[in-house]
Design an enzyme around this catalytic site. Structure first.
Site, PDB file in Angstrom:
ATOM      1  N   GLU A  73     -65.297  27.598  30.804  1.00 20.69           N
ATOM      2  CA  GLU A  73     -66.326  27.134  30.763  1.00 20.69           C
ATOM      3  C   GLU A  73     -66.338  25.413  30.859  1.00 20.69           C
ATOM      4  OE1 GLU A  73     -68.309  28.656  27.236  1.00 20.69           O
ATOM      5  OE2 GLU A  73     -68.013  31.351  27.867  1.00 20.69           O
ATOM      6  N   GLU A 122     -63.566  36.284  27.814  1.00 19.28           N
ATOM      7  CA  GLU A 122     -64.123  36.234  27.575  1.00 19.28           C
ATOM      8  C   GLU A 122     -65.533  36.852  26.884  1.00 19.28           C
ATOM      9  OE1 GLU A 122     -65.390  32.681  25.065  1.00 19.28           O
ATOM     10  OE2 GLU A 122     -63.313  31.700  26.110  1.00 19.28           O
TER      11      GLU A 122
HETATM   12  C1  BGP Z   1     -67.900  30.423  24.656  1.00 21.89           C
HETATM   13  C2  BGP Z   1     -66.101  29.649  23.973  1.00 21.89           C
HETATM   14  C3  BGP Z   1     -65.533  30.268  22.807  1.00 21.89           C
HETATM   15  C4  BGP Z   1     -66.379  30.350  22.021  1.00 21.89           C
HETATM   16  C5  BGP Z   1     -67.461  32.115  21.934  1.00 21.89           C
HETATM   17  C6  BGP Z   1     -68.013  31.746  21.554  1.00 21.89           C
HETATM   18  O1  BGP Z   1     -68.364  30.040  24.754  1.00 21.89           O
HETATM   19  O2  BGP Z   1     -64.872  29.321  25.297  1.00 21.89           O
HETATM   20  O3  BGP Z   1     -64.737  28.710  22.012  1.00 21.89           O
HETATM   21  O4  BGP Z   1     -66.855  29.684  21.000  1.00 21.89           O
HETATM   22  O5  BGP Z   1     -67.879  31.191  23.550  1.00 21.89           O
HETATM   23  O6  BGP Z   1     -69.476  31.194  20.901  1.00 21.89           O
HETATM   24  P1  BGP Z   1     -69.132  30.569  20.103  1.00 21.89           P
HETATM   25  O7  BGP Z   1     -68.277  30.425  18.960  1.00 21.89           O
HETATM   26  O8  BGP Z   1     -70.231  29.073  19.649  1.00 21.89           O
HETATM   27  O9  BGP Z   1     -70.727  31.778  18.729  1.00 21.89           O
END
Ligand code: BGP
Length: 462
Positions: free
Chosen positions: A167, A365
């Protein structure tokens, strides 16, 4: 009538995490990252004032954690290496203790038949590099390329899938446009430079990778959101198109096709927001595109035509050209504030199929962060039905995408064990396995049991 959703043989079932969010500091003499620094100077910005020092203690517990993955029938897992662990100052000599740690981790994965997918950068800039300008600096781009080159040399014999970045839009938005990552700058032109230099760093890493003549592949992981207009009104359609250019095509085009969308470049020129670059940079980007694409999908984006005139004295932002649109009656995750729209994953996969040469890809993800999950404990276990429904809802559309010819090779959930979520720290939990922060005890959730069967049956029935 029940329907069976079977996935192609060899489908990757697993999950993903990152160094900064799960390892903890350990004892290898890891250098500070921007997260350590930001937490030191502004603890209050982090939920419950929990920082990245310990997180889920993967550093000390990786052996048991990997065994647990194996027992839940993971066949693959994405980890990231920490640049600041391998190079505490960002460049110079590699730290041998860190090399030993990662060798042990990688070998443990392989011994347990869980394929490690390795990502090189997941939001965790070494502080020493940030002091040199972070992604605004070409010197930092070179140091990153050297770090990547060293990793291919050290670990390349055992890794099948490499990723340059997770990302890359995150640090651009968070650090230079919306104030949720250090260095908390609001300046679109600098954000554009950071974006450009990250894309260049990606290409330089791919260039180094090719020189090693490994059998493996290298790619990038992008957070993509299909972008929908409020209506079919041509003003809304145009607004969504511009939104899509800024937040999807800006990375997708250069990283997969090797070029930038002309219309985006024209907009940046018009508003005097172009980054500085050389013709050689453009050539490097063109020649070194991704060989595999990871798609992180959480939420769609919706846009409508602007309703009000822009304040000319406000800093330039993409939102000068469209308004975000909130769909009335949307399905919604209130803990994270994200819309849930399962079909979006099908639209994304089809976009990649039709416009990006159907490059080999996977869902790298997808997941659902929920607060206070202890509410759902039944007989000592979190009964997270909502997560199981969330996963199935998305898998049905991934199944359809594959039926429609999309080149999707796997599904990785975010995440395995509840991990540290940046500013949200441990507020929202995403894991298949819950973490007791006080004792570090791991307990498999209902979704963990579901996921095991999913992998063993290579699909599910419903
Ligand atoms: C994505 C990232 C992760 C993770 C996930 C969930 O954007 O790659 O690192 O954290 O999101 O988001 P958050 O942790 O901000 O709730």
């Amino acid at each position: 009538m029940k329907k069976i959703y079977k996935f192609p043989e060899g489908f990757w079932w697993g999950s993903a995490s990152s160094a900064e969010q799960s390892e903890g500091k350990g004892n290898t003499g890891k250098g500070k990252t921007i997260w350590d620094h930001w937490f030191e100077i502004e603890k209050n910005r982090f939920f419950d004032e929990v920082g990245p020092d310990v997180t889920s203690d993967f550093f000390n517990r990786y052996k048991e954690d990997i065994k647990l993955m194996k027992s839940l029938s993971h066949n693959s897992f994405r980890m990231s290496l920490s640049w600041a662990r391998l190079f505490p100052n960002g460049d110079g000599e590699v730290n041998e203790k860190a090399v030993e740690f990662y060798n042990n981790v990688i070998n443990t994965f392989i011994d347990n038949d869980v394929k490690p997918f390795v990502n090189l950068y997941h939001f965790d800039m070494p502080m020493a590099m940030q002091e040199k300008g972070g992604w605004e600096s070409k010197e930092v781009v070179e140091a990153y390329a050297n770090y990547a080159d060293t990793c291919f040399e050290l670990f390349g014999d055992r890794i099948e899938y490499w990723f340059t970045f997770n990302e890359p839009l995150g640090p651009v938005l968070g650090g230079y446009m919306q104030d949720f990552h250090y260095p908390n700058i609001i300046d679109f032109k600098r954000a554009a430079q950071v974006a450009f230099n990250t894309i260049l760093a990606h290409a330089k890493a791919v260039e180094k990778f090719k020189k090693h003549n490994l059998k493996s592949k290298i790619g990038i992981i992008l957070n993509l959101s299909p972008t929908y207009p409020r209506s079919s009104n041509k003003c809304d359609v145009e607004a969504a198109r511009i939104c899509d250019l800024f937040y999807n095509r800006s990375f997708l085009d250069p990283c997969v096709k090797g070029s930038f969308p002309k219309k985006l470049v024209d907009i940046l020129k018009k508003y005097e927001q172009m980054p500085v670059y050389t013709q050689e940079d453009i050539e490097t980007i063109k020649e070194n595109t991704a060989q595999i694409l990871g798609i992180n999908y959480y939420e769609p984006r919706r846009a409508k035509a602007k309703e009000n005139v822009v304040n000319p004295n406000s800093p330039f932002m993409p939102e000068w050209l469209f308004d975000p649109y909130i769909l009335p009656g949307r399905k919604f995750n209130p803990y994270r504030g994200w819309e849930i729209y399962e079909k979006g994953i099908l639209d994304l996969c089809n976009d990649v199929k039709e416009n990006y040469g159907n490059i080999e890809g996977f869902i790298s993800e997808n997941g659902m962060g929920v607060a206070d999950e202890a509410r759902f404990i039944e007989n000592g276990q979190i009964n997270d039905k909502y997560r199981i429904e969330f996963i199935k809802g998305h898998l049905k559309y991934i199944h359809k995408a594959i039926e429609e010819g999309c080149n999707i090779k796997g599904y990785h959930l975010w995440t395995f064990i509840d991990c540290w979520s940046w500013m949200n720290a441990y507020k929202n939990r995403y894991g298949l396995v819950s973490l007791d922060l006080l004792t570090q005890k791991r307990t498999v959730k209902k979704s963990g049991e579901f996921y095991k069967l999913l992998s063993e049956n290579n699909g599910f029935e419903e």
